[in-house]
Design a protein around this motif. Structure first.
Motif, PDB file in Angstrom:
ATOM      1  N   UNK A  65      15.169 -16.384 -43.759  1.00 54.26           N
ATOM      2  CA  UNK A  65      13.871 -15.895 -44.035  1.00 54.26           C
ATOM      3  C   UNK A  65      13.862 -15.259 -42.624  1.00 54.26           C
ATOM      4  N   UNK A  66      13.823 -15.670 -42.001  1.00 54.50           N
ATOM      5  CA  UNK A  66      12.970 -15.009 -40.240  1.00 54.50           C
ATOM      6  C   UNK A  66      11.699 -16.039 -40.377  1.00 54.50           C
ATOM      7  N   UNK A  67      11.479 -16.781 -41.367  1.00 52.53           N
ATOM      8  CA  UNK A  67      10.030 -17.591 -41.277  1.00 52.53           C
ATOM      9  C   UNK A  67       9.988 -18.409 -39.612  1.00 52.53           C
ATOM     10  N   UNK A  68       8.638 -17.655 -39.238  1.00 49.49           N
ATOM     11  CA  UNK A  68       8.046 -18.154 -38.025  1.00 49.49           C
ATOM     12  C   UNK A  68       8.608 -17.105 -36.945  1.00 49.49           C
ATOM     13  N   UNK A  69       9.607 -16.195 -37.477  1.00 51.48           N
ATOM     14  CA  UNK A  69      10.230 -15.628 -35.905  1.00 51.48           C
ATOM     15  C   UNK A  69       9.485 -14.098 -36.431  1.00 51.48           C
ATOM     16  N   UNK A 115      20.564 -16.529 -30.217  1.00 48.50           N
ATOM     17  CA  UNK A 115      20.054 -16.631 -31.565  1.00 48.50           C
ATOM     18  C   UNK A 115      20.887 -18.432 -32.264  1.00 48.50           C
ATOM     19  N   UNK A 116      19.943 -19.106 -32.512  1.00 49.36           N
ATOM     20  CA  UNK A 116      19.761 -20.051 -33.314  1.00 49.36           C
ATOM     21  C   UNK A 116      20.436 -19.771 -35.033  1.00 49.36           C
ATOM     22  N   UNK A 117      19.887 -18.346 -34.636  1.00 50.96           N
ATOM     23  CA  UNK A 117      20.234 -17.921 -36.605  1.00 50.96           C
ATOM     24  C   UNK A 117      21.684 -17.818 -37.116  1.00 50.96           C
ATOM     25  N   UNK A 118      22.092 -18.066 -37.688  1.00 49.41           N
ATOM     26  CA  UNK A 118      23.292 -18.224 -37.930  1.00 49.41           C
ATOM     27  C   UNK A 118      24.128 -17.248 -39.548  1.00 49.41           C
ATOM     28  N   UNK A 120      12.537  -9.333 -30.033  1.00 49.86           N
ATOM     29  CA  UNK A 120      12.447  -9.451 -31.649  1.00 49.86           C
ATOM     30  C   UNK A 120      13.256 -10.067 -31.578  1.00 49.86           C
ATOM     31  N   UNK A 121      13.201 -11.022 -33.336  1.00 50.99           N
ATOM     32  CA  UNK A 121      14.821 -12.398 -33.652  1.00 50.99           C
ATOM     33  C   UNK A 121      15.809 -11.857 -33.650  1.00 50.99           C
ATOM     34  N   UNK A 122      15.458 -10.795 -34.359  1.00 52.10           N
ATOM     35  CA  UNK A 122      16.429 -10.320 -35.693  1.00 52.10           C
ATOM     36  C   UNK A 122      15.909  -8.384 -36.081  1.00 52.10           C
ATOM     37  N   UNK A 123      17.115  -7.745 -36.526  1.00 52.43           N
ATOM     38  CA  UNK A 123      17.033  -6.425 -37.268  1.00 52.43           C
ATOM     39  C   UNK A 123      17.909  -6.004 -38.317  1.00 52.43           C
TER      40      UNK A 123
END
Length: 252
Positions: free
Chosen positions: A128-132, A120-123, A175-178
């Motif tokens: 705020x997971x905008x768009x995900x 993931x590019x989220x670090x 999912x992009x995150x939990x």
């Protein structure tokens, strides 16, 4: 389908007097789908930190207890409907829930944490997971945070009956995150999710108390639990139980 699993506590302590008073016969609910706090084994028996704490409290209160597994979405309504006397299921004490039920002192503390796919590019856990798309367990403090923070920031929030189902979709790339309470999420990453996913850390300002829930009118029972909690913390019973599941302090 609603799952209800019952078993009699083998370590219930009987009063020395003839028979138990009705107040000393308790039914306690947990979820049964939230390892390592509560889960059901292949023999349909309940296990986990919540279960061990509940049994230790019953022993200290000299109460004969039966534990019942109840789906999370219905756990508060069933308590209010008197299907059981208390809930020991890692429930977070919130103002909104206090409008319906009462809580004991905490028996552990937990922040919210975030897990994402390894690539993931989220670090940052403060994302705020905008768009995900982010998943959380429904009817939980995590789902409230996800909807209030992520949803309002433009994320797609997907809710699940259990955390295991959310984690499964994260592992499968749906999912992009939990977002979840830290300890069960970390337990899943450690045991099943390392190959696919990573923890980003704690969400700032989210540490909260996990407490035992009772009906509002059951103040005497709440105080019995509080007294028993204080006693098992003071004499080392709590730490002995905790050390079976965690290598760090979850009480303070």
């Amino acid at each position: 389908m609603k799952r209800v699993i019952r078993f009699a506590s083998v370590c219930a302590v009987f009063a020395a007097s003839v028979g138990l008073a009705q107040a000393d016969v308790l039914k306690i609910a947990t979820e049964g789908a939230y390892p390592p706090f509560n889960y059901v084994d292949s023999d349909n028996q309940l296990h986990g930190f919540d279960v061990d704490i509940a049994l230790a409290l019953c022993e200290r209160m000299q109460a004969q207890c039966t534990l019942v597994a109840q789906d999370w979405d219905g756990i508060i309504p069933a308590l209010m409907a008197k299907k059981y006397d208390a809930v020991v299921a890692s429930m977070i004490d919130t103002e909104e829930r206090r409008k319906k039920i009462s809580f004991t002192h905490h028996y552990y503390k937990t922040p919210l944490s975030v897990a994402v796919p390894k690539d993931s590019d989220i670090s940052d856990a403060q994302t705020n997971f905008k768009g995900k798309t982010v998943g959380a367990q429904s009817s939980s403090t995590q789902s409230i945070y996800a909807e209030d923070v992520y949803g309002k920031a433009g994320a797609n929030v997907k809710l699940y009956p259990t955390l295991d189902e959310a984690n499964s979709d994260l592992a499968s790339g749906r999912l992009d995150g939990v977002i979840a309470d830290k300890f069960p999420l970390a337990d899943w990453i450690d045991k099943a999710g390392k190959s696919c996913c990573k923890m980003l850390g704690d969400v700032n300002g989210t540490q909260a108390d996990a407490s035992i829930a009772v009906r509002k009118e059951d103040n005497a029972l709440r105080e019995r639990f509080n007294k028993a909690l204080d006693e098992i913390v003071a004499d080392g019973t709590y730490q002995k139980i905790s050390s079976k599941y965690f290598a760090f302090d979850i009480y303070h």
